[in-house]
Enzyme design. Structure first.
Site, mmCIF file in Angstrom:
data_model
loop_
_atom_site.group_PDB
_atom_site.id
_atom_site.type_symbol
_atom_site.label_atom_id
_atom_site.label_comp_id
_atom_site.label_asym_id
_atom_site.label_seq_id
_atom_site.Cartn_x
_atom_site.Cartn_y
_atom_site.Cartn_z
ATOM 1 N N THR A 123 -5.311 66.476 7.431
ATOM 2 C CA THR A 123 -5.282 67.795 7.093
ATOM 3 C C THR A 123 -6.458 68.367 6.588
ATOM 4 O OG1 THR A 123 -4.169 69.365 5.459
ATOM 5 C CG2 THR A 123 -4.207 66.889 4.708
ATOM 6 N N TYR A 147 -0.288 65.859 -1.508
ATOM 7 C CA TYR A 147 -0.154 65.998 -0.156
ATOM 8 C C TYR A 147 -1.744 65.588 0.537
ATOM 9 C CZ TYR A 147 -0.282 68.184 4.592
ATOM 10 O OH TYR A 147 -0.611 68.190 5.809
#
Ligand code: UDP
Length: 331
Positions: A123, A147
């Site tokens: 990501t 995350y």
């Protein structure tokens, strides 16, 4: 003695999810046999249409080995993960358990079953606050939410496993996946939905009264966060490009998947008003913790090395495709 892998079989963790199901569709169209491995905690059995569904937990090494021995995949594409940056600030341990511990179990099973290659969903959140306007793969890695930190830990595990065990790892750092392939009867369907584009479209559908802008005081041109939105089919296609690229044993490659163009939350809402014909009222809310002001890819390396071109990622096209999907699903 481990049997040789079948070059056409790919194990897709999270194959019943949003990015996973679109990738399975393109894998099948490209002559591969996708095996979806999913616990259906957030995925949907209706989204698995292009190969078998094997239900299982990512952390269940015994089940993973059983499925790997049954199908002998030549590669794993690893999507299964918790994915909401905002939630990760509130429930960090969920992210370390699902993303880090789950991926560890998967990599160990791959080593034991001699599965030679992995394509990993990473990501843009691994970069943290941008120090340059466009983020290249060489930008410092300093995530500002759990995350992003959890995905960076998996990147590190893959680097070490590649060096020690000869694994080949394609790390793909996604920017904002959006849109749908409405012709295939699949699209984004999270519960609860946290992503901007579906939440805005829910207002146009009458499911929500107003859309929220999480922070209008960022140091960006209109004060709202800027993101690089990439059509789900362009994103899915990059996985096939990555899989087909010849790489020596033990090598790691890292590519950003984005368009190089950023749009603000307000710009997304404006395009959504035009496409849906709905006024979409908004209210300004506080900033969401863990949000960098701007995340825009420098996609030059992916364009060059993966021989990949995002062709469907205009804002109009991806919001129109998302709108068609949400009308079918919820209209
Ligand atoms: N956002 C927003 N309202 C919403 C949902 C998201 O203003 O209802 C903002 C969010 O704070 C972020 C951007 O839209 O700045 C994109 O958020 P999303 O959750 O879609 O993706 P992320 O960039 O977190 O992966």
């Amino acid at each position: 003695m481990v049997e040789a892998p079948d070059p056409h079989t790919v194990l897709v963790t999270g194959g019943a999810g949003y990015i996973g199901s679109h990738t399975c569709r393109l894998l099948a169209a490209g002559g591969f046999r996708p095996i979806a491995y999913d616990n259906l905690s957030t995925g949907h059995d209706w989204a698995v249409k292009w190969g078998p569904l094997e239900r299982g937990e990512l952390a269940d090494g015994t089940r993973l080995r059983e499925v790997m021995r049954k199908y002998r995949p030549a590669a794993v594409i690893h999507f299964a993960a918790s994915i909401a940056a905002g939630e990760s600030v509130i429930e960090p341990l969920k992210y370390y358990r699902n993303n880090v511990a789950g991926s560890l179990a998967l990599i160990e099973a791959m080593r034991d079953c001699a599965v030679p290659r992995i394509v990993f969903s990473s990501t843009a959140a691994v970069y943290g606050n941008p120090q340059t306007r466009l983020l290249s793969e060489a930008h410092p890695l300093a995530p500002i939410n759990p995350y992003g930190a959890s995905k960076l830990m998996v990147e590190t595990m893959l680097r070490d496993a590649a060096a020690a065990h000869g694994l080949i790892a394609n790390i793909l750092r996604y920017f904002n996946a959006s849109g749908a392939d409405p012709d295939a009867g699949i699209g984004e369907d999270h519960e609860p939905e946290t992503h901007l584009i579906p939440r805005v479209l829910f207002v146009a559908l009458g499911k929500e009264r107003e859309a929220s802008i999480f922070g209008a005081d960022y140091p960006t041109p209109d004060g709202t966060c800027v993101r690089d939105y990439i059509h789900i089919l362009d994103l899915a296609e990059a996985h096939l490009c990555a899989l087909k690229r010849e790489l020596p044993k033990g090598s790691i490659s890292v590519h950003n998947l984005g368009t190089g163009h950023g749009y603000s939350v307000k710009q997304i809402m404006e395009v959504a008003r035009r496409i849906t014909g709905h006024p979409i009222p908004v209210s300004i809310k506080p900033r969401r913790p863990g949000d960098p002001p701007e995340l825009v890819a420098d996609p030059a390396l992916a364009l060059q090395e993966l021989n990949w071109r995002p062709t469907r990622s205009s804002l109009e096209r991806l919001i129109a495709d998302a709108w068609a999907w949400h009308k079918t699903r919820h209209g």
